[in-house]
Design a protein around this motif. Sequence first.
Motif, short mmCIF file in Angstrom:
data_model
loop_
_atom_site.label_atom_id
_atom_site.label_comp_id
_atom_site.label_asym_id
_atom_site.label_seq_id
_atom_site.Cartn_x
_atom_site.Cartn_y
_atom_site.Cartn_z
N PRO A 13 -20.21 20.82 -42.68
CA PRO A 13 -19.30 19.69 -42.88
C PRO A 13 -19.13 18.88 -41.60
CG PRO A 13 -18.39 21.70 -43.86
CD PRO A 13 -19.60 22.11 -43.07
N VAL A 14 -18.90 17.63 -41.80
CA VAL A 14 -18.80 16.72 -40.65
C VAL A 14 -17.66 17.11 -39.73
CG1 VAL A 14 -18.46 14.30 -39.98
CG2 VAL A 14 -19.80 14.85 -42.01
N ALA A 15 -16.56 17.57 -40.29
CA ALA A 15 -15.41 17.91 -39.46
C ALA A 15 -15.68 19.10 -38.56
CB ALA A 15 -14.20 18.20 -40.36
N GLN A 16 -16.64 19.97 -38.91
CA GLN A 16 -16.92 21.16 -38.12
C GLN A 16 -18.08 20.97 -37.14
OE1 GLN A 16 -17.34 24.66 -40.62
NE2 GLN A 16 -15.75 23.95 -42.05
N ARG A 17 -18.73 19.82 -37.15
CA ARG A 17 -19.87 19.61 -36.28
C ARG A 17 -19.40 19.28 -34.86
NH1 ARG A 17 -23.38 15.55 -40.22
NH2 ARG A 17 -23.44 16.97 -42.04
N ARG A 18 -20.06 19.87 -33.91
CA ARG A 18 -19.74 19.58 -32.51
C ARG A 18 -20.54 18.36 -32.06
NH1 ARG A 18 -20.59 23.42 -27.13
NH2 ARG A 18 -19.71 21.91 -25.65
N ARG A 19 -19.84 17.41 -31.56
CA ARG A 19 -20.49 16.20 -31.08
C ARG A 19 -20.89 16.37 -29.63
NH1 ARG A 19 -22.06 13.65 -35.54
NH2 ARG A 19 -20.35 13.51 -37.05
N ARG A 20 -22.18 16.30 -29.37
CA ARG A 20 -22.68 16.40 -28.01
C ARG A 20 -23.03 15.02 -27.49
NH1 ARG A 20 -24.42 21.48 -26.28
NH2 ARG A 20 -24.17 23.13 -27.86
N ARG A 21 -22.94 14.92 -26.21
CA ARG A 21 -23.25 13.64 -25.59
C ARG A 21 -24.74 13.35 -25.75
NH1 ARG A 21 -25.18 11.75 -20.83
NH2 ARG A 21 -25.53 13.89 -20.10
N ASP A 22 -25.02 12.16 -26.22
CA ASP A 22 -26.40 11.74 -26.40
C ASP A 22 -27.05 11.54 -25.03
OD1 ASP A 22 -28.81 10.80 -27.19
OD2 ASP A 22 -28.06 9.02 -28.26
N PRO A 23 -28.13 12.26 -24.72
CA PRO A 23 -28.75 12.09 -23.40
C PRO A 23 -29.31 10.68 -23.20
CG PRO A 23 -30.12 13.45 -24.82
CD PRO A 23 -28.82 13.28 -25.53
N ARG A 24 -29.53 9.99 -24.30
CA ARG A 24 -30.06 8.62 -24.16
C ARG A 24 -28.96 7.58 -24.04
NH1 ARG A 24 -33.88 8.64 -29.35
NH2 ARG A 24 -32.09 9.79 -30.12
N ALA A 25 -27.67 8.02 -24.13
CA ALA A 25 -26.60 7.03 -24.12
C ALA A 25 -26.54 6.28 -22.80
CB ALA A 25 -25.25 7.72 -24.40
N ALA A 26 -26.66 7.03 -21.68
CA ALA A 26 -26.59 6.35 -20.38
C ALA A 26 -27.75 5.38 -20.19
CB ALA A 26 -26.58 7.40 -19.25
N TRP A 27 -28.95 5.83 -20.62
CA TRP A 27 -30.10 4.94 -20.51
C TRP A 27 -29.93 3.72 -21.42
CZ3 TRP A 27 -33.90 5.56 -16.98
CH2 TRP A 27 -34.01 6.79 -16.35
N ASN A 28 -29.41 3.97 -22.61
CA ASN A 28 -29.22 2.84 -23.53
C ASN A 28 -28.20 1.85 -22.99
OD1 ASN A 28 -31.03 3.99 -25.28
ND2 ASN A 28 -29.46 4.99 -26.53
N ILE A 29 -27.10 2.39 -22.43
CA ILE A 29 -26.08 1.50 -21.86
C ILE A 29 -26.65 0.70 -20.69
CG2 ILE A 29 -23.86 1.44 -20.67
CD1 ILE A 29 -23.02 3.84 -22.35
N GLY A 30 -27.42 1.41 -19.85
CA GLY A 30 -28.02 0.71 -18.71
C GLY A 30 -29.00 -0.37 -19.15
N LEU A 31 -29.85 0.00 -20.11
CA LEU A 31 -30.84 -0.97 -20.59
C LEU A 31 -30.16 -2.16 -21.27
CD1 LEU A 31 -33.61 1.38 -22.02
CD2 LEU A 31 -33.67 0.07 -19.89
N VAL A 32 -29.11 -1.87 -22.06
CA VAL A 32 -28.40 -2.96 -22.72
C VAL A 32 -27.71 -3.86 -21.70
CG1 VAL A 32 -26.47 -3.49 -24.26
CG2 VAL A 32 -28.12 -1.74 -24.90
N SER A 33 -27.13 -3.23 -20.65
CA SER A 33 -26.47 -4.03 -19.61
C SER A 33 -27.48 -4.92 -18.89
CB SER A 33 -25.78 -3.10 -18.61
OG SER A 33 -24.81 -2.29 -19.26
N VAL A 34 -28.64 -4.32 -18.53
CA VAL A 34 -29.66 -5.13 -17.87
C VAL A 34 -30.15 -6.24 -18.79
CG1 VAL A 34 -32.01 -5.07 -16.92
CG2 VAL A 34 -30.38 -3.26 -16.35
N LEU A 35 -30.31 -5.91 -20.08
CA LEU A 35 -30.76 -6.92 -21.03
C LEU A 35 -29.75 -8.05 -21.17
CD1 LEU A 35 -32.78 -7.84 -23.17
CD2 LEU A 35 -31.56 -6.43 -24.83
#
Length: 399
Positions: free
Chosen positions: A216-238
């Motif tokens: 169930p969605v409520a029991q899933r552990r949300r882990r930090r996406d390792p690509r989030a920092a890269w995506n944020i950086g790339l989006v910022s540069v873009l």
Amino acid sequence: MTTDNTTSPGTGSNRRQSGLARAWPGLRGFLGWWLDALASWLPQRVRAVFGLGQQRLLLRRQADDLVLAMTLPVQPGEPALRDLAELPWDAVAGEQEPMARLLTPRIANLPRWLLLPARSGLRRRLQLPAAAAERLREVLGFEIDRQTPFAANDVFYDARVIGRRGDGQIDAELVVVPRASLEAAVTALGPALGATLSGVDMADAEGRPLGVNLLPVAQRRRRRDPRAAWNIGLVSVLLVAAGAGLWQIRANREAAAEAFETETKRRAKQAQKVADEKRLLVDTVEGLRFLQETRNGRPTTVEVMDELSRLLPDGTFLEKVSVEGEKVMIIGLSSEAASLVERLRPSKLWKAPQLTGALVPDQAKGKDRFTITADLVVIQPRTANKPPRGQKARPEGAP
């Protein structure tokens, strides 16, 4: 009965939002496939650094042991498994973090999934319209009561697309696990390890994960996406690059517009000056032509005197000949004053000759004093009948 056809202001925005909501699953699937295809060309270490490997740490129970395995994506959608370690089941259930002492930090921090054996649940393959792929899980949720012996509230389920047909149909699979079995499997891991699960998958007949998430969605552990920092950086540069590019384009357009406006004003002044000079020249030439044609079209004084000397009888003496505008006035003495009008009428230099006033006898000279006026025949110059510039000449008699 009347029908209200008025459309509320939010109808258009709701339609756009619903259109985006329908298109988003397909777009998300395409982006995921495209990213997986690109990542498959990179070495495994590089994919791990950038978080493109989509690796998972699988936990499965084998007899009295807990087997740790890691997915190795060989091709997009076809992962392979590599066993890492085996731990006694009783020891795992009591420890807070049994993975830290056995695995490297990078592997220990991978998303953790519990892999259930194939006999834990039921799988039903169905053919559905292609439009159902956008909300496949919701659609197959209504098929649980008909396709399985369980009620919808007694199971955990998920769905996946197996393949697409050329006739607008898709092959989908419904995976169902009884709620009690899944909860018991998660509880057996212990509260510490069970709370770290990101999902629960089920193995196929060959032991490979199906790629579904039964937790169930409520029991899933949300882990930090390792690509989030890269995506944020790339989006910022873009965004910065796009903003700089747009600003530069705007600056270039403004500079080009200012240069064009300056050049336009300069050329407009030159054109106005040339037009004024041309108009002055044309007016001067037309004025000279008009004067010349007017002069050529009007009889000269010499011609008038010559005509008078030819038409008047010998007993006539002229005292004054006056030419003013288009009128000629003749004053003199004649013994045949009464017949002078008829003598002057055949002339082509004037028209409508007539006596002005009465004849006055001059007793001393034995003649009558007369005053005759006539209208000169003037040939109108051609420029006098030309229409104004930009207009067409109207035919005679037209209003």
